[in-house]
Design a protein around this motif. Structure first.
Motif, PDB file in Angstrom:
ATOM      1  N   VAL A 103      27.036  72.140  32.445  1.00 57.44           N
ATOM      2  CA  VAL A 103      26.248  71.269  33.308  1.00 57.44           C
ATOM      3  C   VAL A 103      25.876  69.991  32.558  1.00 57.44           C
ATOM      4  N   GLY A 104      26.452  68.865  32.972  1.00 57.58           N
ATOM      5  CA  GLY A 104      26.046  67.555  32.456  1.00 57.58           C
ATOM      6  C   GLY A 104      24.792  67.114  33.205  1.00 57.58           C
ATOM      7  N   ASN A 105      24.255  65.962  32.846  1.00 58.74           N
ATOM      8  CA  ASN A 105      22.956  65.585  33.415  1.00 58.74           C
ATOM      9  C   ASN A 105      23.025  64.457  34.439  1.00 58.74           C
ATOM     10  N   SER A 106      24.205  64.146  34.949  1.00 57.22           N
ATOM     11  CA  SER A 106      24.327  62.997  35.851  1.00 57.22           C
ATOM     12  C   SER A 106      23.501  63.138  37.133  1.00 57.22           C
ATOM     13  N   ARG A 126      24.064  73.986  29.080  1.00 57.67           N
ATOM     14  CA  ARG A 126      23.377  72.760  29.527  1.00 57.67           C
ATOM     15  C   ARG A 126      23.132  71.836  28.329  1.00 57.67           C
ATOM     16  N   CYS A 127      22.897  70.569  28.673  1.00 52.88           N
ATOM     17  CA  CYS A 127      22.786  69.538  27.629  1.00 52.88           C
ATOM     18  C   CYS A 127      21.358  69.028  27.459  1.00 52.88           C
ATOM     19  N   ASN A 128      20.918  68.903  26.226  1.00 57.06           N
ATOM     20  CA  ASN A 128      19.725  68.126  25.882  1.00 57.06           C
ATOM     21  C   ASN A 128      18.436  68.577  26.551  1.00 57.06           C
ATOM     22  N   LEU A 129      18.177  69.868  26.513  1.00 54.29           N
ATOM     23  CA  LEU A 129      16.931  70.433  27.046  1.00 54.29           C
ATOM     24  C   LEU A 129      16.571  69.805  28.393  1.00 54.29           C
ATOM     25  N   ALA A 149      20.185  70.710  21.987  1.00 56.20           N
ATOM     26  CA  ALA A 149      18.977  69.911  21.747  1.00 56.20           C
ATOM     27  C   ALA A 149      19.310  68.908  20.654  1.00 56.20           C
ATOM     28  N   ASN A 150      19.293  67.623  20.997  1.00 59.61           N
ATOM     29  CA  ASN A 150      19.485  66.601  19.966  1.00 59.61           C
ATOM     30  C   ASN A 150      18.192  66.470  19.168  1.00 59.61           C
ATOM     31  N   PRO A 151      18.286  66.319  17.849  1.00 61.77           N
ATOM     32  CA  PRO A 151      17.061  66.155  17.059  1.00 61.77           C
ATOM     33  C   PRO A 151      16.199  64.987  17.555  1.00 61.77           C
ATOM     34  N   LEU A 235      31.530  61.489  20.469  1.00 64.45           N
ATOM     35  CA  LEU A 235      31.702  62.125  21.778  1.00 64.45           C
ATOM     36  C   LEU A 235      30.337  62.436  22.352  1.00 64.45           C
ATOM     37  N   SER A 236      30.270  62.503  23.670  1.00 61.67           N
ATOM     38  CA  SER A 236      29.005  62.897  24.287  1.00 61.67           C
ATOM     39  C   SER A 236      28.838  64.411  24.131  1.00 61.67           C
ATOM     40  N   THR A 237      27.590  64.849  24.177  1.00 62.81           N
ATOM     41  CA  THR A 237      27.295  66.289  24.097  1.00 62.81           C
ATOM     42  C   THR A 237      28.081  67.053  25.150  1.00 62.81           C
ATOM     43  N   GLY A 238      28.155  66.457  26.362  1.00 59.15           N
ATOM     44  CA  GLY A 238      28.838  67.142  27.455  1.00 59.15           C
ATOM     45  C   GLY A 238      30.294  67.442  27.110  1.00 59.15           C
ATOM     46  N   LEU A 239      30.982  66.476  26.492  1.00 60.29           N
ATOM     47  CA  LEU A 239      32.397  66.718  26.169  1.00 60.29           C
ATOM     48  C   LEU A 239      32.540  67.746  25.039  1.00 60.29           C
ATOM     49  N   GLY A 256      27.839  67.780  37.136  1.00 60.90           N
ATOM     50  CA  GLY A 256      26.976  66.730  36.571  1.00 60.90           C
ATOM     51  C   GLY A 256      27.658  65.827  35.560  1.00 60.90           C
ATOM     52  N   PHE A 257      28.973  65.648  35.706  1.00 64.68           N
ATOM     53  CA  PHE A 257      29.669  64.666  34.871  1.00 64.68           C
ATOM     54  C   PHE A 257      30.096  63.522  35.788  1.00 64.68           C
ATOM     55  N   TRP A 258      29.361  62.447  35.767  1.00 63.03           N
ATOM     56  CA  TRP A 258      29.654  61.289  36.627  1.00 63.03           C
ATOM     57  C   TRP A 258      28.917  60.070  36.064  1.00 63.03           C
ATOM     58  N   PRO A 259      29.534  59.390  35.092  1.00 61.53           N
ATOM     59  CA  PRO A 259      28.829  58.299  34.423  1.00 61.53           C
ATOM     60  C   PRO A 259      28.999  56.968  35.145  1.00 61.53           C
ATOM     61  N   PHE A 260      28.909  56.986  36.458  1.00 60.91           N
ATOM     62  CA  PHE A 260      29.118  55.763  37.242  1.00 60.91           C
ATOM     63  C   PHE A 260      27.889  55.511  38.100  1.00 60.91           C
ATOM     64  N   SER A 270      21.734  57.633  40.183  1.00 62.00           N
ATOM     65  CA  SER A 270      20.971  57.417  38.952  1.00 62.00           C
ATOM     66  C   SER A 270      21.737  58.029  37.781  1.00 62.00           C
ATOM     67  N   HIS A 271      21.413  57.588  36.576  1.00 64.85           N
ATOM     68  CA  HIS A 271      22.164  58.066  35.414  1.00 64.85           C
ATOM     69  C   HIS A 271      21.929  59.569  35.181  1.00 64.85           C
ATOM     70  N   HIS A 272      20.693  60.004  35.374  1.00 66.32           N
ATOM     71  CA  HIS A 272      20.370  61.436  35.238  1.00 66.32           C
ATOM     72  C   HIS A 272      19.862  61.981  36.566  1.00 66.32           C
ATOM     73  N   TYR A 273      19.888  63.302  36.706  1.00 64.27           N
ATOM     74  CA  TYR A 273      19.313  63.842  37.940  1.00 64.27           C
ATOM     75  C   TYR A 273      17.790  63.792  37.939  1.00 64.27           C
ATOM     76  N   PHE A 283      27.627  53.621  22.106  1.00 69.08           N
ATOM     77  CA  PHE A 283      27.659  54.851  21.315  1.00 69.08           C
ATOM     78  C   PHE A 283      28.688  55.840  21.856  1.00 69.08           C
ATOM     79  N   HIS A 284      28.620  56.085  23.168  1.00 67.28           N
ATOM     80  CA  HIS A 284      29.554  57.010  23.814  1.00 67.28           C
ATOM     81  C   HIS A 284      30.530  56.235  24.684  1.00 67.28           C
ATOM     82  N   ALA A 285      31.609  56.919  25.101  1.00 64.37           N
ATOM     83  CA  ALA A 285      32.548  56.310  26.040  1.00 64.37           C
ATOM     84  C   ALA A 285      32.671  57.256  27.227  1.00 64.37           C
ATOM     85  N   MET A 286      31.561  57.435  27.962  1.00 65.65           N
ATOM     86  CA  MET A 286      31.559  58.452  29.027  1.00 65.65           C
ATOM     87  C   MET A 286      32.599  58.200  30.118  1.00 65.65           C
ATOM     88  N   PRO A 287      32.822  56.932  30.537  1.00 62.59           N
ATOM     89  CA  PRO A 287      33.875  56.753  31.555  1.00 62.59           C
ATOM     90  C   PRO A 287      35.253  57.189  31.047  1.00 62.59           C
TER      91      PRO A 287
HETATM   92  N1  CTP Z   1      26.807  62.802  31.639  1.00 57.43           N
HETATM   93  C1  CTP Z   1      27.715  62.244  32.535  1.00 57.43           C
HETATM   94  N2  CTP Z   1      27.296  61.281  33.410  1.00 57.43           N
HETATM   95  C2  CTP Z   1      26.027  60.853  33.403  1.00 57.43           C
HETATM   96  C3  CTP Z   1      25.096  61.407  32.498  1.00 57.43           C
HETATM   97  C4  CTP Z   1      25.515  62.379  31.622  1.00 57.43           C
HETATM   98  O1  CTP Z   1      28.892  62.603  32.525  1.00 57.43           O
HETATM   99  N3  CTP Z   1      25.656  59.927  34.279  1.00 57.43           N
HETATM  100  C5  CTP Z   1      27.237  63.894  30.744  1.00 57.43           C
HETATM  101  C6  CTP Z   1      27.637  63.416  29.347  1.00 57.43           C
HETATM  102  O2  CTP Z   1      28.721  64.198  28.905  1.00 57.43           O
HETATM  103  C7  CTP Z   1      26.407  63.716  28.508  1.00 57.43           C
HETATM  104  C8  CTP Z   1      25.838  64.939  29.188  1.00 57.43           C
HETATM  105  O3  CTP Z   1      26.146  64.785  30.576  1.00 57.43           O
HETATM  106  O4  CTP Z   1      26.688  64.030  27.165  1.00 57.43           O
HETATM  107  C9  CTP Z   1      24.348  65.084  28.985  1.00 57.43           C
HETATM  108  O5  CTP Z   1      23.724  63.910  29.428  1.00 57.43           O
HETATM  109  P1  CTP Z   1      22.610  63.171  28.573  1.00 57.43           P
HETATM  110  O6  CTP Z   1      21.531  64.136  28.269  1.00 57.43           O
HETATM  111  O7  CTP Z   1      22.246  61.918  29.271  1.00 57.43           O
HETATM  112  O8  CTP Z   1      23.400  62.790  27.223  1.00 57.43           O
HETATM  113  P2  CTP Z   1      22.992  61.572  26.249  1.00 57.43           P
HETATM  114  O9  CTP Z   1      21.495  61.450  26.210  1.00 57.43           O
HETATM  115  O10 CTP Z   1      23.731  60.343  26.629  1.00 57.43           O
HETATM  116  O11 CTP Z   1      23.324  61.964  24.847  1.00 57.43           O
HETATM  117  P3  CTP Z   1      24.396  62.791  24.058  1.00 57.43           P
HETATM  118  O12 CTP Z   1      25.653  62.920  24.832  1.00 57.43           O
HETATM  119  O13 CTP Z   1      24.534  61.996  22.806  1.00 57.43           O
HETATM  120  O14 CTP Z   1      23.711  64.079  23.829  1.00 57.43           O
END
Ligand code: CTP
Length: 310
Positions: A103-106, A126-129, A149-151, A235-239, A256-260, A270-273, A283-287
């Motif tokens: 589960v990504g956080n998009s 799941r990513c990043n608590l 959990a990223n530090p 790479l992003s945590t999700g990948l 939840g992978f949709w970086p657009f 929105s970038h996150h849910y 830093f990342h190349a999510m697209p």
């Molecule tokens: N993600 C995505 N599209 C988004 C937001 C997130 O595809 N709009 C995916 C990415 O793979 C991302 C993961 O969901 O790594 C978790 O999202 P997030 O917590 O926002 O990651 P970042 O804070 O950007 O940090 P990192 O990937 O460095 O942990």
């Protein structure tokens, strides 16, 4: 303009609008491809050995072993008796994992109604608590088995655990008895907060188990995707999690992978849910990562859920 063309002539990412059109053209059609699944498991096993290497363990990192930070040049930490006792003995996961959900956080998850679908998986990553509070349950579910959990989260959200640890321990209850997967040896400033997070959980006799991401594993997975056209500082945590899942699971579904910034209905996403805080751009190349995941979806190697869940 001509000059820029000669410097960057070969690769152009499709525009957001083109990606939307492409995803809509494909529709819900998806067919599992066992050959693709087996191939990727083999490729990832050959490069990165996720079974043995995904976490730092007593078995792969004995006393005296030098851990090289994967996110920084020429920084290392030798395993001594201040860190060795904190490592699990061996890979603790019951392998093979069957149906995995990553589960990504998009923001595409908002109003997706995918919570039930996600919760049906055998192993949920799941990513990043991420927040799993009531208002999100229908869209993202409640269960989890491995949560990263990223530090930096420990620093920003929990004052580096230098003051009260109660807020941290309490908020971690949302993840039941998951593994908490921390890249403690990726960047030097991340090590101490990660160790503090370990002690905060251990001292509170938490049900959670801390696993430190193995920097060798993260580095080899980074190289794997670099060779396939993902060019980013990291790479992003999700990948990373999708790669782990492709190596360990019989079936992988990604949510939840949709970086657009526009959705399939052409409305803003929105970038996150849970918020719209944008990431640091370079830093990342999510697209680019999305394009790779989409290829895997189209080839039946994993399934991406991008719209509403049935
Ligand atoms: N993600 C995505 N599209 C988004 C937001 C997130 O595809 N709009 C995916 C990415 O793979 C991302 C993961 O969901 O790594 C978790 O999202 P997030 O917590 O926002 O990651 P970042 O804070 O950007 O940090 P990192 O990937 O460095 O942990």
């Amino acid at each position: 303009v001509l000059c820029w063309f000669y410097i960057f002539p070969v690769y152009r990412l499709p525009r957001d609008k083109d990606i939307v059109e492409e995803v809509l053209r494909q529709g819900d059609a998806w067919q599992k491809n066992q050959t693709g699944i087996d191939l990727y498991r083999k490729l990832l096993t050959d490069c990165c050995d996720p079974r043995r290497m995904f976490a730092v363990t007593k078995e792969n990192s004995p006393m005296g072993k030098v851990l090289w930070y994967d996110g920084e040049f020429y920084h290392s930490r030798t395993v001594t008796n201040d860190t060795y006792p904190l490592f699990v003995q061996d890979n603790p996961l019951q392998l093979p994992l069957k149906r995995c959900a990553v589960v990504g956080n998009s923001g595409i998850l908002r109003h997706s109604q995918c919570g039930h679908d996600i919760d049906q998986a055998d192993f949920i990553m799941r990513c990043n608590l991420p927040p799993l509070s009531k208002e999100y349950v229908e869209d993202v579910g409640t269960r989890s088995h491995l949560v990263t959990a990223n530090p930096s989260i420990i620093e920003k959200r929990f004052q580096n655990l230098l003051w009260s640890r109660k807020a941290f321990v309490d908020s971690m209850k949302a993840y039941g008895s998951s593994y908490i997967y921390m890249p403690a040896f990726s960047m030097k400033p991340g090590t101490e907060p990660s160790l503090r997070a370990y002690y905060a959980l251990a001292d509170a006799s938490s049900n959670l188990t801390m696993l430190f991401a193995n920097p060798d594993f993260l580095a080899t997975v980074g190289k794997f995707w670099k060779a396939r056209g993902v060019h980013a500082r990291r790479l992003s945590t999700g990948l990373f999690l999708v790669s782990l899942a492709l190596g360990l699971c019989e079936e992988v579904t990604a949510y939840g992978f949709w970086p657009f910034s526009v959705g399939l209905d052409e409305r803003p996403v929105s970038h996150h849910y849970y918020d719209n805080i944008l990431p640091y751009k370079w830093f990342h190349a999510m697209p680019e990562e999305f394009v790779q995941l989409w290829h895997l979806h189209k080839s039946g190697t994993l399934r991406m859920r991008l719209g509403h869940c049935p």
